[in-house]
Design a protein around this motif. Structure first.
Motif, PDB file in Angstrom:
ATOM      1  N   ARG A 118    -121.696-109.289 -25.755  1.00 19.80           N
ATOM      2  CA  ARG A 118    -121.528-108.138 -25.853  1.00 19.80           C
ATOM      3  C   ARG A 118    -120.003-107.833 -25.016  1.00 19.80           C
ATOM      4  NH1 ARG A 118    -125.038-103.685 -26.751  1.00 19.80           N
ATOM      5  NH2 ARG A 118    -122.450-102.542 -26.965  1.00 19.80           N
ATOM      6  N   HIS A 119    -120.078-108.926 -23.940  1.00 21.45           N
ATOM      7  CA  HIS A 119    -118.664-109.238 -23.577  1.00 21.45           C
ATOM      8  C   HIS A 119    -117.619-109.889 -24.759  1.00 21.45           C
ATOM      9  CE1 HIS A 119    -120.185-107.738 -19.706  1.00 21.45           C
ATOM     10  NE2 HIS A 119    -120.935-107.985 -20.170  1.00 21.45           N
ATOM     11  N   ARG A 120    -117.086-108.857 -24.696  1.00 19.49           N
ATOM     12  CA  ARG A 120    -116.102-108.859 -26.474  1.00 19.49           C
ATOM     13  C   ARG A 120    -114.132-109.591 -26.116  1.00 19.49           C
ATOM     14  NH1 ARG A 120    -116.031-102.632 -27.472  1.00 19.49           N
ATOM     15  NH2 ARG A 120    -116.033-102.815 -24.873  1.00 19.49           N
ATOM     16  N   THR A 121    -114.261-109.527 -24.252  1.00 19.35           N
ATOM     17  CA  THR A 121    -112.837-110.302 -24.496  1.00 19.35           C
ATOM     18  C   THR A 121    -112.655-111.494 -24.477  1.00 19.35           C
ATOM     19  OG1 THR A 121    -113.338-109.820 -21.787  1.00 19.35           O
ATOM     20  CG2 THR A 121    -111.600-108.149 -23.167  1.00 19.35           C
ATOM     21  N   GLN A 155    -135.291-100.774 -17.705  1.00 22.04           N
ATOM     22  CA  GLN A 155    -135.065-101.607 -18.337  1.00 22.04           C
ATOM     23  C   GLN A 155    -135.158-103.320 -17.281  1.00 22.04           C
ATOM     24  OE1 GLN A 155    -130.494-102.407 -18.418  1.00 22.04           O
ATOM     25  NE2 GLN A 155    -130.719-101.629 -20.496  1.00 22.04           N
ATOM     26  N   ASN A 216    -111.295-110.175 -16.731  1.00 20.27           N
ATOM     27  CA  ASN A 216    -112.597-110.005 -17.752  1.00 20.27           C
ATOM     28  C   ASN A 216    -113.627-111.383 -17.702  1.00 20.27           C
ATOM     29  OD1 ASN A 216    -111.758-108.051 -19.639  1.00 20.27           O
ATOM     30  ND2 ASN A 216    -110.204-109.089 -19.847  1.00 20.27           N
ATOM     31  N   HIS A 219    -114.975-109.358 -14.823  1.00 20.04           N
ATOM     32  CA  HIS A 219    -116.188-108.246 -14.879  1.00 20.04           C
ATOM     33  C   HIS A 219    -117.149-108.362 -15.420  1.00 20.04           C
ATOM     34  CE1 HIS A 219    -116.294-104.099 -17.012  1.00 20.04           C
ATOM     35  NE2 HIS A 219    -116.250-104.908 -17.911  1.00 20.04           N
ATOM     36  N   LEU A 223    -120.779-107.165 -13.498  1.00 22.53           N
ATOM     37  CA  LEU A 223    -122.028-107.116 -14.463  1.00 22.53           C
ATOM     38  C   LEU A 223    -123.292-108.304 -14.343  1.00 22.53           C
ATOM     39  CD1 LEU A 223    -120.023-105.338 -17.361  1.00 22.53           C
ATOM     40  CD2 LEU A 223    -120.982-104.691 -15.800  1.00 22.53           C
ATOM     41  N   ARG A 224    -123.220-109.129 -14.201  1.00 20.30           N
ATOM     42  CA  ARG A 224    -124.378-109.572 -14.684  1.00 20.30           C
ATOM     43  C   ARG A 224    -123.891-110.606 -13.168  1.00 20.30           C
ATOM     44  NH1 ARG A 224    -125.860-107.866 -19.196  1.00 20.30           N
ATOM     45  NH2 ARG A 224    -124.041-107.901 -20.630  1.00 20.30           N
ATOM     46  N   HIS A 228    -128.806-105.505 -11.400  1.00 20.23           N
ATOM     47  CA  HIS A 228    -129.362-105.211 -12.213  1.00 20.23           C
ATOM     48  C   HIS A 228    -128.980-105.872 -14.110  1.00 20.23           C
ATOM     49  CE1 HIS A 228    -128.754-101.796  -9.849  1.00 20.23           C
ATOM     50  NE2 HIS A 228    -129.358-100.841  -9.647  1.00 20.23           N
ATOM     51  N   ALA A 229    -128.367-106.832 -13.907  1.00 22.57           N
ATOM     52  CA  ALA A 229    -128.530-107.423 -14.764  1.00 22.57           C
ATOM     53  C   ALA A 229    -130.244-108.281 -14.603  1.00 22.57           C
ATOM     54  CB  ALA A 229    -127.423-108.407 -14.673  1.00 22.57           C
TER      55      ALA A 229
END
Ligand SMILES: Cc1cc2nc3c(=O)[nH]c(=O)nc-3n(C[C@H](O)[C@H](O)[C@H](O)COP(=O)(O)OP(=O)(O)OC[C@H]3O[C@@H](n4cnc5c(N)ncnc54)[C@H](O)[C@@H]3O)c2cc1C
Length: 299
Positions: A118-121, A155, A216, A219, A223-224, A228-229
């Motif tokens: 999902r990490h598109r960069t 989740q 990135n 980034h 998140l990861r 919460h990941a």
């Protein structure tokens, strides 16, 4: 026709400028730096840009070099380089961080790859299960990692389930893994690999090369590496951080200080902090988030 040469040399028409001081390899001549993750997985750093840096510098050098194009030469003291990198991070001046890139080889279960992609960069090249047989590798959590569904986070999972339930879950995983023998058998009987693979569970491993710039990557990591990941992708993210931290120690320190361990306050939260009154909302999730932040702030 010219024949291909095994070494690179600049054609005479190109001016080859020698470095001001000797260059050193940020990976100390290694082909890869590798960290095993879980029983069958791994993450390996296979290349970096900059790979060569002036003696006495780290990969942070490329961030500073790029930033000085916009900010001018100024002084070149190491301590000021650090101040500049930290300023850039605090003020979200991101493009200098994009001047650093890392390339990884990652072996991970498909359910993790689905989150990761999902990490598109990033630039990605994945193992083809249409072209080759999927290797016999499946993710199985350790028994203490078989988590209960969290009651607060829809989740997530938190405490371990009881041993009996954990053992039943492991049996279920084993059953899913047993599809592998039939997968192999059916490919041998001529079923196309691209179809046969669809019978395999998402705990089966895939692998890819993943290249991304430092902005990135931070980034991705923010998140990861976050609690919460999902725990399994956190394990990979933490290993990725261990691989890059020694190469860009100044940027990594700034990332920890201003991103990873920092806190964002909403205008409602600032108002509550200023007045000492409750948060002006009835949204339960928002109130819970504010409570968690207050606990961190000791308020
Ligand atoms: C804890 C957690 C739970 C999640 N749960 C779910 C879920 O339930 N369902 C689900 O579908 N996803 C879920 N995700 C995935 C999440 O929504 C993001 O897709 C993922 O984290 C990648 O984030 P990103 O888009 O910011 O990153 P990247 O794709 O790496 O992009 C980085 C940044 O580049 C910019 N960018 C990249 N591509 C574009 C574009 N095409 N257009 C505009 N800007 C772009 C954006 O600013 C973006 O923030 C979850 C992620 C986390 C961490």
């Amino acid at each position: 026709m010219t024949s291909a040469s095994s070494t690179v040399s600049a054609p005479a028409s190109i001016r080859s400028v020698p470095p001001e001081s000797p260059l050193v390899d940020v990976m100390q001549g290694a082909a890869r730096w590798e960290i095993p993750v879980h029983e069958h997985g791994l993450i390996a750093l296979v290349d970096a840009m900059p790979r060569l840096v002036p003696q006495g510098k780290t990969g942070d050098f490329a961030i500073v070099q790029a930033a000085r194009v916009s900010y001018g030469e100024g002084t070149k003291q190491v301590s000021e380089d650090r101040g500049l990198v930290r300023y850039l991070m605090r003020h979200r001046h991101s493009t200098p961080f994009e001047m650093v890139e890392f390339k990884f080889h990652v072996v991970m279960p498909i359910f993790i790859a689905r989150q990761w992609i999902r990490h598109r960069t990033a630039n990605v090249n994945e193992y083809s299960a249409r072209y080759s047989i999927v290797p016999d590798r499946f993710y199985r959590p350790s028994i203490e990692n078989i988590r209960q569904q969290s009651s607060t986070n829809r989740q997530g999972g938190d405490q371990p389930v009881d041993v009996g339930t954990a053992e039943e879950f492991l049996r279920l995983l084993e059953e899913a893994e047993s599809s592998y023998t039939r997968y192999i058998g059916l490919t041998e009987r001529g079923v196309a690999r691209e179809l046969a693979r669809t019978a395999l569970p998402v705990s089966v491993y895939t692998e890819w090369y993943w290249k991304c710039d430092l902005h990135n990557i931070f980034h991705f990591l923010s998140l990861r590496m976050d609690p919460h990941a999902q725990k399994e992708i956190q394990d990979y993210a933490n290993a990725m951080y261990r691989l890059i931290q020694p190469i860009v120690p100044v940027a990594a320190e700034a990332f920890e200080d201003y991103r990873l361990n920092a806190m964002h306050l909403t205008s409602l939260e600032i108002e509550a902090l200023r007045t000492g009154e409750p948060l002006k909302t009835t949204n339960k999730r928002e109130i819970a988030e504010w409570d968690a932040k207050r606990a961190r702030l000791g308020r």
